[in-house]
Design a protein around this motif. Structure first.
Motif, PDB file in Angstrom:
ATOM      1  N   LEU A 135       0.798  -0.944   0.051  1.00  0.00           N
ATOM      2  CA  LEU A 135      -0.045  -0.038  -0.017  1.00  0.00           C
ATOM      3  C   LEU A 135       1.028   1.162  -0.011  1.00  0.00           C
ATOM      4  O   LEU A 135       0.671   2.209  -0.743  1.00  0.00           O
ATOM      5  N   ARG A 174       0.555   4.222  -2.649  1.00  0.00           N
ATOM      6  CA  ARG A 174       0.111   5.468  -2.407  1.00  0.00           C
ATOM      7  C   ARG A 174       1.318   6.336  -2.723  1.00  0.00           C
ATOM      8  O   ARG A 174       1.050   7.653  -2.757  1.00  0.00           O
ATOM      9  N   ALA A 216     -10.300  -3.775   3.350  1.00  0.00           N
ATOM     10  CA  ALA A 216     -10.197  -2.195   3.157  1.00  0.00           C
ATOM     11  C   ALA A 216     -10.074  -1.902   4.690  1.00  0.00           C
ATOM     12  O   ALA A 216      -9.388  -1.113   5.074  1.00  0.00           O
ATOM     13  N   VAL A 224      -7.661   0.919   3.636  1.00  0.00           N
ATOM     14  CA  VAL A 224      -8.095   1.149   2.200  1.00  0.00           C
ATOM     15  C   VAL A 224      -9.200   2.071   1.970  1.00  0.00           C
ATOM     16  O   VAL A 224     -10.347   1.329   2.388  1.00  0.00           O
ATOM     17  N   ARG A 225      -9.055   2.958   1.461  1.00  0.00           N
ATOM     18  CA  ARG A 225     -10.492   4.054   1.269  1.00  0.00           C
ATOM     19  C   ARG A 225     -11.191   3.186   0.041  1.00  0.00           C
ATOM     20  O   ARG A 225     -10.502   2.368  -0.720  1.00  0.00           O
ATOM     21  N   SER A 226     -12.548   3.295  -0.018  1.00  0.00           N
ATOM     22  CA  SER A 226     -13.268   2.601  -0.901  1.00  0.00           C
ATOM     23  C   SER A 226     -12.686   2.858  -2.379  1.00  0.00           C
ATOM     24  O   SER A 226     -12.831   1.933  -3.341  1.00  0.00           O
ATOM     25  N   GLU A 278      -9.877   3.922  -3.647  1.00  0.00           N
ATOM     26  CA  GLU A 278      -8.666   3.067  -3.574  1.00  0.00           C
ATOM     27  C   GLU A 278      -8.850   1.630  -3.974  1.00  0.00           C
ATOM     28  O   GLU A 278      -8.018   1.243  -4.865  1.00  0.00           O
ATOM     29  N   MET A 279     -10.047   1.250  -3.117  1.00  0.00           N
ATOM     30  CA  MET A 279      -9.829  -0.342  -3.397  1.00  0.00           C
ATOM     31  C   MET A 279     -10.725  -0.477  -5.057  1.00  0.00           C
ATOM     32  O   MET A 279     -10.062  -1.303  -5.621  1.00  0.00           O
ATOM     33  N   CYS A 328      -7.639   0.544  -7.523  1.00  0.00           N
ATOM     34  CA  CYS A 328      -6.270   0.284  -7.722  1.00  0.00           C
ATOM     35  C   CYS A 328      -5.707  -1.168  -7.015  1.00  0.00           C
ATOM     36  O   CYS A 328      -4.715  -1.652  -7.175  1.00  0.00           O
ATOM     37  N   VAL A 329      -6.765  -1.703  -6.027  1.00  0.00           N
ATOM     38  CA  VAL A 329      -6.410  -2.889  -5.331  1.00  0.00           C
ATOM     39  C   VAL A 329      -7.396  -4.237  -5.854  1.00  0.00           C
ATOM     40  O   VAL A 329      -8.583  -4.036  -5.780  1.00  0.00           O
TER      41      VAL A 329
END
Length: 179
Positions: A50, A54, A76, A81-83, A85-86, A89-90
């Motif tokens: 992460l 970031r 998350a 982890v922000r929603s 960002e999920m 990117c994840v």
């Protein structure tokens, strides 16, 4: 003659183990890659992945070997982890159960997402085998950057991992860390 051969093999094994134990891989600084790959299983791996994401050193992150019971929301929440960002990117992979299947699962994801450079984030003692398995699963055109998470492994952990690496070498035919 047999005793000398056995002695040579034992010496070669012991020197190899010593080199393995005292030259564990280290973290990598800022280096841009298409993606970061994090196989589950060790402390600090996901946090490091992460951090890479970031910091803008990778566009996407793939987490391989996530327990099937873990939802994206639970992941998350656990790792902050922000929603958004999920969503962007994840990606969580649920198929892998060991190092070899981590490599296969990641290779599939990388092919689907046209990844040409990947940063592998795993624990220092696990890096050599994980990188070898990954390289064996990828085309030679994909560049793998090894970014080790430092640890303080016990002697037994190092011994076990060294033997797993030797077994992988014997069964897959790697001699220089590559395919």
């Amino acid at each position: 003659m047999i005793a000398r051969l056995a002695g040579f093999i034992a010496l070669f094994y012991a020197i190899g183990f010593l080199l393995f134990a005292v030259t564990l891989p280290t973290p990598v600084g800022h280096l841009r890659t298409d993606a970061v790959l994090v196989p589950t299983g060790g402390p600090g791996r996901i946090a490091r992945g992460l951090e890479v994401l970031r910091d803008g050193d990778a566009r996407r992150m793939f987490v391989s070997g996530v327990d099937r019971e873990v939802t994206a929301n639970e992941f998350a929440s656990e790792f902050g982890v922000r929603s958004r960002e999920m969503r962007c990117c994840v990606t969580l992979g649920y198929l892998a159960v060991d190092t070899r299947s981590n490599a296969g699962e990641a290779a599939q994801w990388m092919q689907t997402n046209d990844v040409r450079t990947v940063r592998l984030v795993t624990t220092d003692w696990h890096m050599r085998r994980a990188a070898a398995e990954l390289r064996n699963s990828l085309p030679a055109t994909v560049r793998v950057i090894e970014d080790a998470v430092p640890s303080n492994p016990a002697l037994g952990q190092l011994f076990l991992e060294y033997n797993k690496l030797l077994a992988a070498v014997a069964t897959r035919g790697w001699w220089d860390g590559g395919p």
